[in-house]
Structures are given as structure tokens and as C-alpha cells.
Scaffold this active site. Structure first.
Site, short mmCIF file in Angstrom:
data_model
loop_
_atom_site.label_atom_id
_atom_site.label_comp_id
_atom_site.label_asym_id
_atom_site.label_seq_id
_atom_site.Cartn_x
_atom_site.Cartn_y
_atom_site.Cartn_z
N CYS A 1 -12.24 -2.92 13.55
CA CYS A 1 -13.41 -3.60 13.01
C CYS A 1 -14.40 -3.91 14.12
CB CYS A 1 -13.00 -4.88 12.30
SG CYS A 1 -14.40 -5.79 11.59
N ASP B 1 0.86 -1.18 0.00
CA ASP B 1 0.00 0.00 0.00
C ASP B 1 0.89 1.23 0.00
OD1 ASP B 1 -2.65 1.42 0.44
OD2 ASP B 1 -1.53 2.09 2.20
N ASP C 1 -2.85 1.49 6.95
CA ASP C 1 -2.10 1.13 5.75
C ASP C 1 -1.75 -0.36 5.74
OD1 ASP C 1 -2.24 3.76 4.97
OD2 ASP C 1 -0.28 4.29 5.82
N GLU D 1 -1.54 -1.34 -5.89
CA GLU D 1 -2.84 -0.84 -6.34
C GLU D 1 -2.70 -0.21 -7.72
OE1 GLU D 1 -5.23 0.95 -2.69
OE2 GLU D 1 -3.14 1.58 -2.66
#
Length: 377
Positions: A333, A179, A343, A263
Site C-alpha cells: 500500500c 480467501d 491472499d 466470498e
């Protein structure tokens, strides 16, 4: 497979004058034949091709001798500019008609086949002479072309070598998701982070001082030209620092991992955000990805690109979407209780997306042999 090698040249004062005059001749040829193409279309409604103009350039005479293939390569360079112009017209992009080159905008010429020879620590150039060459590493493969390039007050020789066929692809054993970010230049899916050196921001104060001094100089004066050179030198230092960092980081990644997953970011659109544009340009994500690609290609390894959609919002543990702004740097979460750096969570998702893609779903994979995206199966 082609690879380029760039070495510093140290010409004498007389050789520097000859190199500069050779550039002026090439620039003159470029501008003259660009005008010919434009006039032929305006007056006769017909275009000139490369072969037509190559047959004409051999009749031109100049104050200094210039190798014939160097002059012909200028015509080919002009032809490539028009090919790119017509391609952009057909694809609906902003066309950008080829421009006339001013004195500071034409800085290289090429020996496309012959006329150059490396002799120990010297480079022998046809019609120019023997110039001291700092060859800091060996050249693999067969040298095809030699380009002489000027960067302000420095000269370089760039050799393009043919390495033959691409190496056989290795079976990937170690894979890593990456990332790219602003706080950390890259974050790996194993938790490692490489901080962004921020070369531009560290040199920003010095650059501001030099640019202010430039703004006070009278346009067209020698003082302004000298000050302009100082500004360019600051930018050159930043560029070289960034190149050095990305070369070293991409080498570390390729040496350690067989499959590297990034990405597939649209960086051109991202820099339109004026709040982040300076920081994004400073870390140079595109340059890092490109360097990693070609280093991986040389060793038979893989660089793959995946869709970045929701990689920062999705929980890498259970797949739940956890919405958070850019200011929130920790992923928490509520479903599975996973808590880790934002990240790091994104990097794991990037690796997981590629793993899913290779087992049957679509995965954006960069084909190392052609440079085009292909579907992985």
C-alpha cells in the site's frame, strides 16, 4: 434437520446380480412412464401427475420381485425431474427436458419408508436379502430412507436420518475470514494457509494414458467397456481424494471458529475462463463451502458469505484501492505502507466486510436453517 450417512456394501456375486437387475427394472419403469407422459401431452394435450402413474405401476410384473415402494419412488423421482423442468422454464433458464436413462445412467434406487433393516454388520433389504455392510460410524437420529447406489463396481447404502430440530445457535466468539485461491487452497485472516493438494493435476498423466487407450478401442466392443471402467476408476480416485481433503479441512475450520466468512463467488462464471478452469475445478471451492455450511449448521455455528468485489484490491489497513494483476502476489500500500501476502490481505478484508455488515450495513449472510441468503442486522 436431515443428515446422510454413506456406507460400503459387500454383496455376494448372486446378490450383485439381483441388485443390478433391480436397477434395470427401475430404469425400465422410469423410461416407460417418461414415454407415457410425453405421449399423453403430444396426443391428448394433457399431463400426467405422480398419483396417476403410481396407480398404474402396481400392475406391472417383472422377472424379479421388486418392493412396491421402490417402484413408487421411481415415479416420484420422475415427477421431481418434471418439476425441475417446469421451474427452469418459468425462470428463463435452459429447460432441459427429462431424458431417457441408458444403462449407465441410472445407478440408484430408494426404499422411502420401509423394507430395510440394519442387523449388526448386515443390511436386510426386502426382495433382495441380507448384505454385508461396513458401518464405520454410528447413525444419529431416526433413519427415514435408504438408497442403494452403484458406483461402477462398488455398491453403497446411503441412509437419510432425521436429527430433529436444528441446534441452538451459539454466540460467536471467534471469527475468521477466508480467501479461497489457487496457489493456496484457503488463506485465513490470521495468516494461516492450507496448500492446494492438486489431486487432478497429479493424476493427469495417468488419466491421459488411460484415455488414449480408450480412444483406440472399437466402439461397442467389450475391450472398450473394460477400458472405460479404468478411466472411471481414475476419476473416482481423484473425486474421493478431493472429498477426503475437503471433509477434513471443513472440520478443522468448524471446530476452531464460531463464525466463518467466505466470498460469495459465482464459480460457474469463473470456470468459463479457460486459463483457470482446470485449476478452479481441481480445488473445488464450492464443495468446501458447502461442507463447511452443513457442519456449522450441526453445531449451531455460522457460515456467512460477503460480496467479493475489490477484496483483493483494497488495502486492509487503510481502505485504499491498490490495483494489481493476478501475477502480483504481494500487497503493497503506497498510503499506509502495509505490505503482506495478497491472499492474506483479501482474507482480512472479507472478515472486515462481515463485521461492518453486522453493525448496520448490508452483509450477505447464509441462513443455515433455510439455505437462503438473508440480510444481517
Amino acid at each position: 434437520m436431515r443428515k446422510s450417512y454413506k456406507f460400503r456394501l459387500y454383496p455376494t456375486k448372486e446378490q450383485g446380480i439381483i441388485l443390478t437387475k433391480t436397477l434395470d427394472v427401475c430404469r425400465y419403469i422410469y423410461n416407460e412412464f417418461l414415454a407415457d407422459r410425453r405421449n399423453a401431452y403430444d396426443r391428448c394435450n394433457r399431463g400426467l401427475n405422480i398419483l396417476d402413474q403410481i396407480n398404474q405401476v402396481k400392475y406391472l410384473e417383472f422377472n424379479i420381485p421388486v418392493q412396491s415402494q421402490v417402484k413408487q419412488d421411481v415415479i416420484r423421482r420422475l415427477g421431481k425431474s418434471f418439476d425441475a423442468f417446469f421451474r427452469r422454464c418459468k425462470s428463463g433458464e435452459i429447460p432441459g427436458y427429462p431424458r431417457f436413462k441408458s444403462k449407465g445412467r441410472y445407478n440408484s434406487f430408494t426404499y422411502p419408508q420401509s423394507g430395510f433393516l440394519i442387523e449388526g454388520t448386515k443390511l436386510k433389504l426386502s426382495k433382495i436379502g441380507t448384505i454385508k455392510l461396513k458401518q464405520h460410524r454410528g447413525i444419529e437420529g431416526k433413519i427415514k430412507t435408504c438408497t442403494i447406489k452403484r458406483e461402477l463396481d462398488q455398491w453403497y447404502a446411503v441412509f437419510s436420518a432425521d436429527l430433529g430440530k436444528c441446534p441452538i445457535k451459539v454466540e460467536p466468539i471467534t471469527s475468521i475470514g477466508i480467501d479461497v485461491g489457487l496457489n493456496s487452497c484457503v488463506t485465513l485472516s490470521n495468516g494461516e494457509q492450507f496448500d492446494s493438494p492438486e489431486f487432478y493435476r497429479k493424476s493427469e498423466k495417468s488419466l491421459t494414458v488411460q484415455q488414449k487407450r480408450l480412444s483406440r478401442k472399437k466402439k461397442g466392443s467389450e475391450n472398450r467397456n473394460r477400458q472405460k471402467s479404468k478411466v472411471v476408476k481414475v476419476h473416482r480416485k481423484i473425486r474421493n481424494q478431493r472429498l477426503d481433503f475437503n471433509h477434513k479441512l471443513s472440520r478443522i475450520l468448524v471446530d476452531r471458529f464460531d463464525r466463518i466468512v467466505f466470498e460469495d463467488l459465482n464459480i460457474n462464471n469463473m470456470v468459463k475462463n479457460h486459463h483457470l478452469a482446470k485449476s478452479i475445478s481441481d480445488v473445488a471451492w464450492g464443495q468446501l463451502i458447502q461442507m463447511t455450511k452443513y457442519k456449522a449448521e450441526e453445531t449451531g455455528k455460522f457460515v456467512e458469505l460477503v460480496n467479493p468485489y475489490n477484496t483483493s484490491q483494497m488495502c486492509s489497513g487503510c481502505g485504499t484501492l491498490v490495483k494489481k494483476s493476478l501475477a502480483v502476489r504481494t500487497h503493497k500500500c503506497p498510503e499506509c505502507g502495509l505490505e503482506l501476502d495478497r491472499d492474506h490481505n483479501a482474507a482480512i478484508n472479507i472478515l472486515n466486510l462481515c463485521t461492518v455488515g453486522t453493525t448496520g450495513r448490508a452483509c450477505g449472510v447464509m441462513d443455515n436453517s433455510s439455505g437462503n441468503e438473508a440480510g444481517s442486522t
